[in-house]
Design a protein around this motif. Sequence first.
Motif, PDB file in Angstrom:
ATOM      1  N   ASN A   8     -17.588  15.344  62.399  1.00 27.94           N
ATOM      2  CA  ASN A   8     -17.005  15.116  61.076  1.00 27.94           C
ATOM      3  C   ASN A   8     -17.151  13.641  60.732  1.00 27.94           C
ATOM      4  OD1 ASN A   8     -15.337  14.623  58.903  1.00 27.94           O
ATOM      5  ND2 ASN A   8     -13.826  16.158  59.518  1.00 27.94           N
ATOM      6  N   PRO A   9     -17.904  13.281  59.663  1.00 25.60           N
ATOM      7  CA  PRO A   9     -18.145  11.862  59.344  1.00 25.60           C
ATOM      8  C   PRO A   9     -16.862  11.096  59.139  1.00 25.60           C
ATOM      9  CG  PRO A   9     -19.584  13.294  58.056  1.00 25.60           C
ATOM     10  CD  PRO A   9     -18.603  14.182  58.728  1.00 25.60           C
ATOM     11  N   SER A  10     -15.872  11.731  58.489  1.00 27.69           N
ATOM     12  CA  SER A  10     -14.643  10.992  58.198  1.00 27.69           C
ATOM     13  C   SER A  10     -13.910  10.636  59.464  1.00 27.69           C
ATOM     14  CB  SER A  10     -13.744  11.817  57.277  1.00 27.69           C
ATOM     15  OG  SER A  10     -13.371  13.024  57.920  1.00 27.69           O
ATOM     16  N   SER A  11     -13.892  11.559  60.462  1.00 27.92           N
ATOM     17  CA  SER A  11     -13.166  11.258  61.699  1.00 27.92           C
ATOM     18  C   SER A  11     -13.920  10.259  62.551  1.00 27.92           C
ATOM     19  CB  SER A  11     -12.926  12.551  62.483  1.00 27.92           C
ATOM     20  OG  SER A  11     -14.165  13.125  62.863  1.00 27.92           O
ATOM     21  N   SER A  12     -15.276  10.283  62.509  1.00 21.68           N
ATOM     22  CA  SER A  12     -16.044   9.349  63.323  1.00 21.68           C
ATOM     23  C   SER A  12     -15.951   7.935  62.790  1.00 21.68           C
ATOM     24  CB  SER A  12     -17.505   9.797  63.371  1.00 21.68           C
ATOM     25  OG  SER A  12     -18.076   9.719  62.076  1.00 21.68           O
ATOM     26  N   GLN A  13     -15.657   7.803  61.486  1.00 22.81           N
ATOM     27  CA  GLN A  13     -15.586   6.466  60.893  1.00 22.81           C
ATOM     28  C   GLN A  13     -14.151   5.954  60.801  1.00 22.81           C
ATOM     29  OE1 GLN A  13     -17.546   6.794  57.110  1.00 22.81           O
ATOM     30  NE2 GLN A  13     -19.475   7.475  57.997  1.00 22.81           N
ATOM     31  N   ARG A  14     -13.214   6.718  61.334  1.00 22.38           N
ATOM     32  CA  ARG A  14     -11.811   6.337  61.221  1.00 22.38           C
ATOM     33  C   ARG A  14     -11.530   5.053  61.981  1.00 22.38           C
ATOM     34  NH1 ARG A  14      -7.692  11.106  61.194  1.00 22.38           N
ATOM     35  NH2 ARG A  14      -8.776  11.252  59.218  1.00 22.38           N
ATOM     36  N   THR A  15     -10.659   4.225  61.433  1.00 20.21           N
ATOM     37  CA  THR A  15     -10.317   2.952  62.057  1.00 20.21           C
ATOM     38  C   THR A  15      -9.688   3.175  63.419  1.00 20.21           C
ATOM     39  OG1 THR A  15      -9.929   1.980  59.895  1.00 20.21           O
ATOM     40  CG2 THR A  15      -8.990   0.830  61.772  1.00 20.21           C
ATOM     41  N   PRO A  16     -10.101   2.448  64.458  1.00 18.07           N
ATOM     42  CA  PRO A  16      -9.520   2.617  65.791  1.00 18.07           C
ATOM     43  C   PRO A  16      -8.011   2.421  65.765  1.00 18.07           C
ATOM     44  CG  PRO A  16     -11.443   1.174  65.857  1.00 18.07           C
ATOM     45  CD  PRO A  16     -11.142   1.417  64.423  1.00 18.07           C
ATOM     46  N   SER A  17      -7.317   3.149  66.643  1.00 22.83           N
ATOM     47  CA  SER A  17      -5.851   3.065  66.667  1.00 22.83           C
ATOM     48  C   SER A  17      -5.365   1.809  67.368  1.00 22.83           C
ATOM     49  CB  SER A  17      -5.270   4.300  67.356  1.00 22.83           C
ATOM     50  OG  SER A  17      -5.782   4.410  68.679  1.00 22.83           O
ATOM     51  N   VAL A  18      -6.180   1.231  68.250  1.00 24.67           N
ATOM     52  CA  VAL A  18      -5.782   0.027  68.976  1.00 24.67           C
ATOM     53  C   VAL A  18      -6.606  -1.155  68.466  1.00 24.67           C
ATOM     54  CG1 VAL A  18      -5.590  -1.087  71.217  1.00 24.67           C
ATOM     55  CG2 VAL A  18      -5.194   1.385  71.018  1.00 24.67           C
ATOM     56  N   VAL A  45      -4.382   4.905  49.894  1.00 20.63           N
ATOM     57  CA  VAL A  45      -4.588   3.771  50.811  1.00 20.63           C
ATOM     58  C   VAL A  45      -5.150   4.275  52.134  1.00 20.63           C
ATOM     59  CG1 VAL A  45      -3.448   1.940  52.118  1.00 20.63           C
ATOM     60  CG2 VAL A  45      -2.768   2.386  49.749  1.00 20.63           C
ATOM     61  N   ALA A  46      -4.592   5.375  52.640  1.00 19.63           N
ATOM     62  CA  ALA A  46      -5.051   5.937  53.911  1.00 19.63           C
ATOM     63  C   ALA A  46      -6.529   6.325  53.838  1.00 19.63           C
ATOM     64  CB  ALA A  46      -4.199   7.150  54.267  1.00 19.63           C
ATOM     65  N   LYS A  47      -6.920   6.952  52.742  1.00 19.23           N
ATOM     66  CA  LYS A  47      -8.315   7.360  52.579  1.00 19.23           C
ATOM     67  C   LYS A  47      -9.225   6.148  52.464  1.00 19.23           C
ATOM     68  CE  LYS A  47     -11.346  10.187  49.657  1.00 19.23           C
ATOM     69  NZ  LYS A  47     -11.435  11.085  48.463  1.00 19.23           N
ATOM     70  N   HIS A  48      -8.792   5.129  51.708  1.00 21.82           N
ATOM     71  CA  HIS A  48      -9.606   3.928  51.495  1.00 21.82           C
ATOM     72  C   HIS A  48      -9.816   3.158  52.798  1.00 21.82           C
ATOM     73  CE1 HIS A  48     -11.293   0.650  49.074  1.00 21.82           C
ATOM     74  NE2 HIS A  48     -10.631  -0.179  49.872  1.00 21.82           N
ATOM     75  N   LEU A  49      -8.774   3.081  53.626  1.00 23.14           N
ATOM     76  CA  LEU A  49      -8.862   2.311  54.876  1.00 23.14           C
ATOM     77  C   LEU A  49      -9.215   3.180  56.072  1.00 23.14           C
ATOM     78  CD1 LEU A  49      -5.780  -0.077  54.479  1.00 23.14           C
ATOM     79  CD2 LEU A  49      -8.174  -0.570  54.003  1.00 23.14           C
ATOM     80  N   ARG A  50      -9.423   4.491  55.825  1.00 17.67           N
ATOM     81  CA  ARG A  50      -9.754   5.433  56.902  1.00 17.67           C
ATOM     82  C   ARG A  50      -8.650   5.465  57.966  1.00 17.67           C
ATOM     83  NH1 ARG A  50     -14.884   2.807  56.192  1.00 17.67           N
ATOM     84  NH2 ARG A  50     -16.345   4.131  55.058  1.00 17.67           N
ATOM     85  N   LEU A  51      -7.426   5.573  57.496  1.00 17.32           N
ATOM     86  CA  LEU A  51      -6.257   5.658  58.369  1.00 17.32           C
ATOM     87  C   LEU A  51      -5.513   6.947  58.070  1.00 17.32           C
ATOM     88  CD1 LEU A  51      -4.876   2.042  57.844  1.00 17.32           C
ATOM     89  CD2 LEU A  51      -6.157   2.844  59.830  1.00 17.32           C
ATOM     90  N   THR A  52      -4.602   7.305  58.939  1.00 18.33           N
ATOM     91  CA  THR A  52      -3.734   8.438  58.629  1.00 18.33           C
ATOM     92  C   THR A  52      -2.633   7.958  57.686  1.00 18.33           C
ATOM     93  OG1 THR A  52      -2.203   8.019  60.458  1.00 18.33           O
ATOM     94  CG2 THR A  52      -4.133   9.399  60.922  1.00 18.33           C
ATOM     95  N   ARG A  53      -2.071   8.885  56.935  1.00 16.94           N
ATOM     96  CA  ARG A  53      -0.999   8.523  56.014  1.00 16.94           C
ATOM     97  C   ARG A  53       0.230   8.025  56.770  1.00 16.94           C
ATOM     98  NH1 ARG A  53       1.376  12.335  51.129  1.00 16.94           N
ATOM     99  NH2 ARG A  53       2.964  10.867  50.397  1.00 16.94           N
ATOM    100  N   LEU A  54       0.502   8.626  57.935  1.00 16.83           N
ATOM    101  CA  LEU A  54       1.647   8.190  58.749  1.00 16.83           C
ATOM    102  C   LEU A  54       1.494   6.736  59.169  1.00 16.83           C
ATOM    103  CD1 LEU A  54       4.254   8.768  60.294  1.00 16.83           C
ATOM    104  CD2 LEU A  54       2.848   9.628  62.191  1.00 16.83           C
ATOM    105  N   ARG A  55       0.261   6.366  59.545  1.00 16.81           N
ATOM    106  CA  ARG A  55       0.034   4.980  59.980  1.00 16.81           C
ATOM    107  C   ARG A  55       0.199   4.013  58.812  1.00 16.81           C
ATOM    108  NH1 ARG A  55      -5.243   2.546  63.153  1.00 16.81           N
ATOM    109  NH2 ARG A  55      -4.307   0.533  63.698  1.00 16.81           N
ATOM    110  N   VAL A  56      -0.254   4.397  57.638  1.00 17.67           N
ATOM    111  CA  VAL A  56      -0.079   3.557  56.460  1.00 17.67           C
ATOM    112  C   VAL A  56       1.410   3.382  56.161  1.00 17.67           C
ATOM    113  CG1 VAL A  56      -0.385   3.456  53.948  1.00 17.67           C
ATOM    114  CG2 VAL A  56      -2.309   4.063  55.423  1.00 17.67           C
TER     115      VAL A  56
END
Length: 336
Positions: A8-18, A45-56
């Motif tokens: 999944n391109p979106s998950s592979s490009q997601r910002t690292p958690s650490v 914001v989550a979509k723009h920064l490739r983060l989860t909404r919870l993290r935002v």
Amino acid sequence: MSKPRQKNPSSSQRTPSVLSPEREEELMARAAWLAYVGDMTQAQVAKHLRLTRLRVNKMLAQARAKGIVQIRINSRIAALTELEDRLCATYGLARASVVPTPPQDDMVSHAVAAAAGALLSEHITDGVSIGVGWGRTLQLSLNSVTVRPVKRMSVVSLMGGLTRGSAVNIYDLSSRLAAMFDAECFYIAAPIFADTEATRDLLLQQSMLQDAFKRAREVDIAFVSVGPLHTKSTMARIGVLTPETRASLTEAGAVGDLCGYYMNADGQLIDHPLNRRVIGLSPDALRKIKTVILAGGGPDKVTVMRAALRMGTLSAMVTDERTAEAILAGQENVLE
């Protein structure tokens, strides 16, 4: 033959958690900017920064706590304005700032600190010298101080400190404020209380401390808080006051301290050995400083704040609505 499964391109490009602390703060600032300035929803914001909404959501909360995001309400509440006017008229203050009391008691210091930081920011100009006390409210207030280029600013501690690290240690508070403005910082490099009167007198003869006290007496602004006299107070909690000393202070009529000096409900210094061992700027010296700002609030501080007002050392104060009402009503509401 089946085709290999594509990622999944979106998950592979997601910002690292650490992330490194620097990268984490940068990302936090970006999230805050997009949310509060760009008017994006948390989902956007989550979509723009490739983060989860919870993290935002967590990042925006942290941005508020760290002072990256500061909220200003550019409107006055009539009831608060009336309280401010009454405080000024009753105690001869040049300025009072009263904020609404939050529903949770543990958030009072945060609300007061936000307003105190804003008030202090108004006084920070080129060449200003600021003397600081210690306490949790003062420490929290730095999150709401507006940082901007300032020339020739200096920060001076108004009292001795602790011999160990603490979130309320005056050395930490002084150095943090100075670092925010690339200012010079001067300490009263001694404990808040000497072991004996003789030790205090000996320390005050040292040229280093004489220079520090000279600078403390000459500051343009003093930014202070008061400490109540109960088991949950900062002094008691971090072990500066033993139960025996606290009991003897209470017996002598003390309701709390201002810069380490203990006073009674009428704002008069009590006759107690601890007041002869304190290493801090005296109330008489505070009275000669042009602007002395007291920040504090909560039911446990009503009596000691009123005492500080009666002492006649203050020119401005920041507190919450319920505390202001209690001070003016003459209520005694001190925790045991």
